[in-house]
Design a protein around this motif. Sequence first.
Motif, PDB file in Angstrom:
ATOM      1  N   GLU A 150      72.054  -8.309 -57.524  1.00  0.00           N
ATOM      2  CA  GLU A 150      71.547  -7.707 -58.761  1.00  0.00           C
ATOM      3  C   GLU A 150      72.596  -6.857 -59.473  1.00  0.00           C
ATOM      4  OE1 GLU A 150      67.810  -5.762 -58.031  1.00  0.00           O
ATOM      5  OE2 GLU A 150      66.864  -7.626 -57.362  1.00  0.00           O
ATOM      6  N   GLU A 151      73.500  -6.251 -58.717  1.00  0.00           N
ATOM      7  CA  GLU A 151      74.542  -5.431 -59.340  1.00  0.00           C
ATOM      8  C   GLU A 151      75.532  -6.302 -60.131  1.00  0.00           C
ATOM      9  OE1 GLU A 151      77.856  -2.046 -58.194  1.00  0.00           O
ATOM     10  OE2 GLU A 151      76.955  -3.229 -56.587  1.00  0.00           O
ATOM     11  N   ILE A 152      75.857  -7.466 -59.610  1.00  0.00           N
ATOM     12  CA  ILE A 152      76.791  -8.376 -60.286  1.00  0.00           C
ATOM     13  C   ILE A 152      76.073  -9.112 -61.410  1.00  0.00           C
ATOM     14  CG2 ILE A 152      78.387 -10.316 -59.980  1.00  0.00           C
ATOM     15  CD1 ILE A 152      79.190  -7.666 -58.510  1.00  0.00           C
ATOM     16  N   ASN A 153      74.830  -9.515 -61.170  1.00  0.00           N
ATOM     17  CA  ASN A 153      73.941 -10.084 -62.190  1.00  0.00           C
ATOM     18  C   ASN A 153      74.507 -11.324 -62.893  1.00  0.00           C
ATOM     19  OD1 ASN A 153      71.501 -10.157 -63.590  1.00  0.00           O
ATOM     20  ND2 ASN A 153      72.321  -8.947 -65.284  1.00  0.00           N
ATOM     21  N   VAL A 154      74.884 -12.329 -62.102  1.00  0.00           N
ATOM     22  CA  VAL A 154      75.350 -13.595 -62.671  1.00  0.00           C
ATOM     23  C   VAL A 154      74.149 -14.342 -63.249  1.00  0.00           C
ATOM     24  CG1 VAL A 154      76.355 -15.864 -62.142  1.00  0.00           C
ATOM     25  CG2 VAL A 154      77.289 -13.780 -61.084  1.00  0.00           C
ATOM     26  N   ASP A 155      74.300 -14.838 -64.465  1.00  0.00           N
ATOM     27  CA  ASP A 155      73.255 -15.663 -65.077  1.00  0.00           C
ATOM     28  C   ASP A 155      73.553 -17.117 -64.730  1.00  0.00           C
ATOM     29  OD1 ASP A 155      71.355 -16.996 -66.565  1.00  0.00           O
ATOM     30  OD2 ASP A 155      72.088 -16.303 -68.513  1.00  0.00           O
ATOM     31  N   TRP A 156      72.854 -17.633 -63.729  1.00  0.00           N
ATOM     32  CA  TRP A 156      73.057 -19.011 -63.291  1.00  0.00           C
ATOM     33  C   TRP A 156      72.321 -20.004 -64.188  1.00  0.00           C
ATOM     34  CZ3 TRP A 156      76.656 -20.060 -59.672  1.00  0.00           C
ATOM     35  CH2 TRP A 156      77.080 -19.006 -58.852  1.00  0.00           C
ATOM     36  N   GLY A 157      71.419 -19.517 -65.040  1.00  0.00           N
ATOM     37  CA  GLY A 157      70.722 -20.390 -65.975  1.00  0.00           C
ATOM     38  C   GLY A 157      69.718 -21.318 -65.319  1.00  0.00           C
ATOM     39  N   ILE A 158      69.180 -20.922 -64.178  1.00  0.00           N
ATOM     40  CA  ILE A 158      68.244 -21.769 -63.441  1.00  0.00           C
ATOM     41  C   ILE A 158      67.275 -20.863 -62.684  1.00  0.00           C
ATOM     42  CG2 ILE A 158      69.762 -21.934 -61.440  1.00  0.00           C
ATOM     43  CD1 ILE A 158      68.860 -24.826 -61.047  1.00  0.00           C
ATOM     44  N   ASN A 159      66.077 -21.338 -62.477  1.00  0.00           N
ATOM     45  CA  ASN A 159      65.100 -20.580 -61.695  1.00  0.00           C
ATOM     46  C   ASN A 159      65.498 -20.583 -60.226  1.00  0.00           C
ATOM     47  OD1 ASN A 159      63.419 -20.041 -63.901  1.00  0.00           O
ATOM     48  ND2 ASN A 159      62.418 -22.028 -63.679  1.00  0.00           N
ATOM     49  N   ALA A 160      65.281 -19.464 -59.554  1.00  0.00           N
ATOM     50  CA  ALA A 160      65.668 -19.319 -58.155  1.00  0.00           C
ATOM     51  C   ALA A 160      65.027 -20.390 -57.272  1.00  0.00           C
ATOM     52  CB  ALA A 160      65.308 -17.931 -57.651  1.00  0.00           C
ATOM     53  N   ASP A 161      63.822 -20.812 -57.596  1.00  0.00           N
ATOM     54  CA  ASP A 161      63.147 -21.818 -56.756  1.00  0.00           C
ATOM     55  C   ASP A 161      63.730 -23.221 -56.913  1.00  0.00           C
ATOM     56  OD1 ASP A 161      62.135 -22.203 -59.314  1.00  0.00           O
ATOM     57  OD2 ASP A 161      60.065 -22.433 -58.658  1.00  0.00           O
ATOM     58  N   LYS A 173      74.803 -11.306 -48.042  1.00  0.00           N
ATOM     59  CA  LYS A 173      74.261 -10.030 -48.518  1.00  0.00           C
ATOM     60  C   LYS A 173      74.889  -9.646 -49.863  1.00  0.00           C
ATOM     61  CE  LYS A 173      72.436  -8.812 -44.364  1.00  0.00           C
ATOM     62  NZ  LYS A 173      71.371  -9.740 -44.123  1.00  0.00           N
ATOM     63  N   PRO A 174      74.264  -8.694 -50.563  1.00  0.00           N
ATOM     64  CA  PRO A 174      74.890  -8.174 -51.792  1.00  0.00           C
ATOM     65  C   PRO A 174      76.261  -7.571 -51.480  1.00  0.00           C
ATOM     66  CG  PRO A 174      72.639  -7.378 -51.573  1.00  0.00           C
ATOM     67  CD  PRO A 174      72.986  -8.057 -50.287  1.00  0.00           C
ATOM     68  N   LEU A 175      77.101  -7.467 -52.492  1.00  0.00           N
ATOM     69  CA  LEU A 175      78.443  -6.925 -52.305  1.00  0.00           C
ATOM     70  C   LEU A 175      78.398  -5.525 -51.689  1.00  0.00           C
ATOM     71  CD1 LEU A 175      81.484  -7.236 -52.627  1.00  0.00           C
ATOM     72  CD2 LEU A 175      81.248  -6.395 -54.977  1.00  0.00           C
ATOM     73  N   SER A 176      77.431  -4.711 -52.067  1.00  0.00           N
ATOM     74  CA  SER A 176      77.331  -3.343 -51.545  1.00  0.00           C
ATOM     75  C   SER A 176      77.105  -3.319 -50.034  1.00  0.00           C
ATOM     76  CB  SER A 176      76.208  -2.584 -52.255  1.00  0.00           C
ATOM     77  OG  SER A 176      74.953  -3.203 -51.991  1.00  0.00           O
ATOM     78  N   GLU A 177      76.660  -4.437 -49.462  1.00  0.00           N
ATOM     79  CA  GLU A 177      76.422  -4.528 -48.024  1.00  0.00           C
ATOM     80  C   GLU A 177      77.415  -5.479 -47.344  1.00  0.00           C
ATOM     81  OE1 GLU A 177      72.292  -5.495 -47.186  1.00  0.00           O
ATOM     82  OE2 GLU A 177      71.673  -4.465 -49.017  1.00  0.00           O
TER      83      GLU A 177
END
Length: 182
Positions: A150-161, A173-177
Amino acid sequence: MNYIETNITDVFIVEPKVFGDDRGYFFESFNQKAFEKHVGKIDFIQDNESKSTKGVLRGLHFQKPPYTQSKLLRCIEGEILDVVVDLRQDSTTYKQSLSIVLSGENKKQIFVPKGFAHGFLVLSETATIAYKVDQYYAPDYDSGMAWNDEEINVDWGINADEIQLSEKDKGLKPLSETENPF
Protein backbone atom coordinates in the motif's frame (compact mmCIF):
# COMPACT_ATOMS: atom_id res chain seq x y z
CA MET A 1 18.23 2.61 -30.88
CA ASN A 2 16.71 5.38 -28.88
CA TYR A 3 17.59 5.44 -25.15
CA ILE A 4 14.94 7.34 -23.17
CA GLU A 5 15.64 8.56 -19.65
CA THR A 6 12.75 8.10 -17.23
CA ASN A 7 11.63 9.95 -14.11
CA ILE A 8 13.71 7.46 -12.10
CA THR A 9 17.47 7.95 -12.39
CA ASP A 10 19.33 5.09 -14.10
CA VAL A 11 16.18 3.41 -15.50
CA PHE A 12 16.01 3.61 -19.29
CA ILE A 13 13.42 2.71 -21.91
CA VAL A 14 15.09 1.42 -25.07
CA GLU A 15 13.25 1.78 -28.37
CA PRO A 16 14.77 -0.05 -31.32
CA LYS A 17 14.65 1.14 -34.90
CA VAL A 18 12.42 -1.39 -36.64
CA PHE A 19 12.79 -1.96 -40.36
CA GLY A 20 9.76 -3.63 -41.86
CA ASP A 21 8.22 -4.45 -45.19
CA ASP A 22 5.78 -6.99 -46.61
CA ARG A 23 8.21 -9.81 -45.72
CA GLY A 24 8.30 -8.99 -42.02
CA TYR A 25 10.68 -6.92 -39.92
CA PHE A 26 14.23 -6.66 -38.59
CA PHE A 27 15.64 -4.79 -35.62
CA GLU A 28 18.75 -4.84 -33.51
CA SER A 29 17.68 -5.81 -30.00
CA PHE A 30 21.05 -5.21 -28.34
CA ASN A 31 24.31 -3.49 -29.23
CA GLN A 32 26.99 -3.43 -26.52
CA LYS A 33 28.73 -0.32 -27.85
CA ALA A 34 25.50 1.75 -28.04
CA PHE A 35 24.34 0.42 -24.66
CA GLU A 36 27.59 1.45 -22.97
CA LYS A 37 27.43 4.90 -24.56
CA HIS A 38 23.97 5.61 -23.14
CA VAL A 39 23.68 3.48 -19.99
CA GLY A 40 27.19 2.47 -18.99
CA LYS A 41 29.28 -0.67 -18.84
CA ILE A 42 27.20 -3.68 -17.89
CA ASP A 43 28.48 -7.19 -18.47
CA PHE A 44 25.43 -9.29 -19.21
CA ILE A 45 26.23 -12.96 -18.57
CA GLN A 46 22.94 -14.78 -19.07
CA ASP A 47 19.80 -14.59 -21.21
CA ASN A 48 16.50 -15.81 -19.74
CA GLU A 49 13.05 -16.36 -21.23
CA SER A 50 9.68 -16.98 -19.63
CA LYS A 51 6.16 -17.48 -20.88
CA SER A 52 3.06 -16.78 -18.83
CA THR A 53 -0.70 -16.55 -19.24
CA LYS A 54 -3.07 -13.63 -18.72
CA GLY A 55 -3.25 -12.38 -15.15
CA VAL A 56 0.06 -13.89 -14.06
CA LEU A 57 1.99 -11.42 -11.93
CA ARG A 58 5.64 -12.19 -11.31
CA GLY A 59 7.24 -9.99 -8.68
CA LEU A 60 8.24 -7.77 -7.19
CA HIS A 61 11.66 -9.48 -7.04
CA PHE A 62 15.29 -8.58 -6.38
CA GLN A 63 18.52 -10.30 -5.36
CA LYS A 64 20.47 -9.19 -2.32
CA PRO A 65 24.19 -8.34 -2.39
CA PRO A 66 26.62 -9.60 -3.42
CA TYR A 67 24.36 -11.14 -6.11
CA THR A 68 22.38 -8.06 -7.16
CA GLN A 69 21.23 -8.02 -10.76
CA SER A 70 20.76 -5.48 -13.52
CA LYS A 71 18.29 -6.53 -16.23
CA LEU A 72 17.46 -5.58 -19.79
CA LEU A 73 13.98 -6.88 -20.46
CA ARG A 74 11.61 -7.07 -23.43
CA CYS A 75 8.36 -8.75 -24.34
CA ILE A 76 8.77 -10.84 -27.48
CA GLU A 77 5.13 -11.92 -27.85
CA GLY A 78 2.02 -10.58 -26.16
CA GLU A 79 1.80 -7.64 -23.77
CA ILE A 80 2.85 -6.99 -20.19
CA LEU A 81 2.77 -4.18 -17.67
CA ASP A 82 6.35 -3.98 -16.43
CA VAL A 83 7.00 -2.36 -13.04
CA VAL A 84 10.17 -1.29 -11.25
CA VAL A 85 10.45 0.11 -7.71
CA ASP A 86 13.49 2.11 -6.58
CA LEU A 87 14.83 0.51 -3.38
CA ARG A 88 17.99 2.63 -3.19
CA GLN A 89 17.58 4.34 0.16
CA ASP A 90 19.87 7.26 -0.73
CA SER A 91 18.06 7.94 -4.02
CA THR A 92 15.81 10.96 -4.54
CA THR A 93 13.30 8.52 -6.10
CA TYR A 94 13.40 5.99 -3.22
CA LYS A 95 10.14 3.97 -3.09
CA GLN A 96 8.92 5.44 -6.38
CA SER A 97 7.72 3.10 -9.09
CA LEU A 98 7.67 3.23 -12.85
CA SER A 99 5.25 1.26 -15.04
CA ILE A 100 5.45 0.71 -18.79
CA VAL A 101 3.62 -1.51 -21.25
CA LEU A 102 6.04 -3.72 -23.15
CA SER A 103 4.77 -5.76 -26.07
CA GLY A 104 5.75 -7.78 -29.08
CA GLU A 105 4.22 -4.99 -31.10
CA ASN A 106 5.95 -1.93 -29.59
CA LYS A 107 9.28 -3.79 -29.11
CA LYS A 108 10.31 -1.46 -26.28
CA GLN A 109 12.76 -2.65 -23.65
CA ILE A 110 13.45 -1.52 -20.11
CA PHE A 111 16.79 -1.40 -18.36
CA VAL A 112 16.47 -2.13 -14.63
CA PRO A 113 19.65 -1.39 -12.65
CA LYS A 114 20.77 -2.97 -9.41
CA GLY A 115 18.86 -1.72 -6.38
CA PHE A 116 15.36 -2.11 -7.81
CA ALA A 117 12.48 -4.50 -7.26
CA HIS A 118 11.06 -5.72 -10.57
CA GLY A 119 7.87 -7.41 -11.66
CA PHE A 120 5.39 -7.73 -14.49
CA LEU A 121 1.75 -8.54 -15.12
CA VAL A 122 0.62 -10.35 -18.27
CA LEU A 123 -2.11 -8.34 -20.03
CA SER A 124 -2.58 -10.53 -23.15
CA GLU A 125 -3.70 -14.17 -23.35
CA THR A 126 -0.02 -15.20 -23.21
CA ALA A 127 3.26 -13.33 -23.18
CA THR A 128 6.86 -14.35 -23.76
CA ILE A 129 9.50 -12.28 -22.00
CA ALA A 130 13.25 -12.29 -22.67
CA TYR A 131 15.81 -10.63 -20.48
CA LYS A 132 19.52 -10.30 -19.97
CA VAL A 133 21.07 -10.29 -16.48
CA ASP A 134 24.53 -9.39 -15.25
CA GLN A 135 24.57 -11.84 -12.34
CA TYR A 136 23.60 -15.49 -12.01
CA TYR A 137 20.54 -16.47 -10.01
CA ALA A 138 21.46 -17.08 -6.37
CA PRO A 139 18.54 -18.74 -4.55
CA ASP A 140 19.93 -17.95 -1.08
CA TYR A 141 19.96 -14.23 -1.97
CA ASP A 142 16.57 -14.17 -3.68
CA SER A 143 14.10 -11.71 -2.19
CA GLY A 144 11.18 -9.50 -3.01
CA MET A 145 8.34 -7.37 -1.76
CA ALA A 146 4.57 -7.65 -2.00
CA TRP A 147 3.07 -6.66 -5.33
CA ASN A 148 0.26 -4.82 -3.52
CA ASP A 149 2.31 -2.88 -0.97
CA GLU A 150 0.00 0.00 0.00
CA GLU A 151 2.89 2.39 0.63
CA ILE A 152 4.27 1.89 -2.91
CA ASN A 153 0.75 1.81 -4.39
CA VAL A 154 1.43 0.44 -7.89
CA ASP A 155 -1.61 0.70 -10.15
CA TRP A 156 -1.63 -2.70 -11.86
CA GLY A 157 -4.90 -1.87 -13.64
CA ILE A 158 -6.53 -5.17 -12.70
CA ASN A 159 -8.70 -6.50 -9.89
CA ALA A 160 -6.80 -8.44 -7.23
CA ASP A 161 -9.00 -11.51 -7.76
CA GLU A 162 -7.83 -11.71 -11.40
CA ILE A 163 -4.15 -11.92 -10.46
CA GLN A 164 -2.32 -15.26 -10.42
CA LEU A 165 0.67 -15.47 -8.08
CA SER A 166 3.21 -18.19 -7.32
CA GLU A 167 3.26 -19.54 -3.78
CA LYS A 168 6.54 -17.70 -3.25
CA ASP A 169 5.05 -14.38 -4.37
CA LYS A 170 1.97 -14.89 -2.17
CA GLY A 171 4.33 -14.91 0.82
CA LEU A 172 6.13 -11.65 0.03
CA LYS A 173 5.71 -8.86 2.58
CA PRO A 174 5.42 -5.07 2.20
CA LEU A 175 8.72 -3.21 1.86
CA SER A 176 8.42 -1.95 5.47
CA GLU A 177 8.62 -5.60 6.60
CA THR A 178 11.30 -6.66 4.11
CA GLU A 179 15.06 -6.45 4.57
CA ASN A 180 16.18 -3.78 2.12
CA PRO A 181 19.94 -4.07 1.54
CA PHE A 182 20.07 -1.11 -0.82
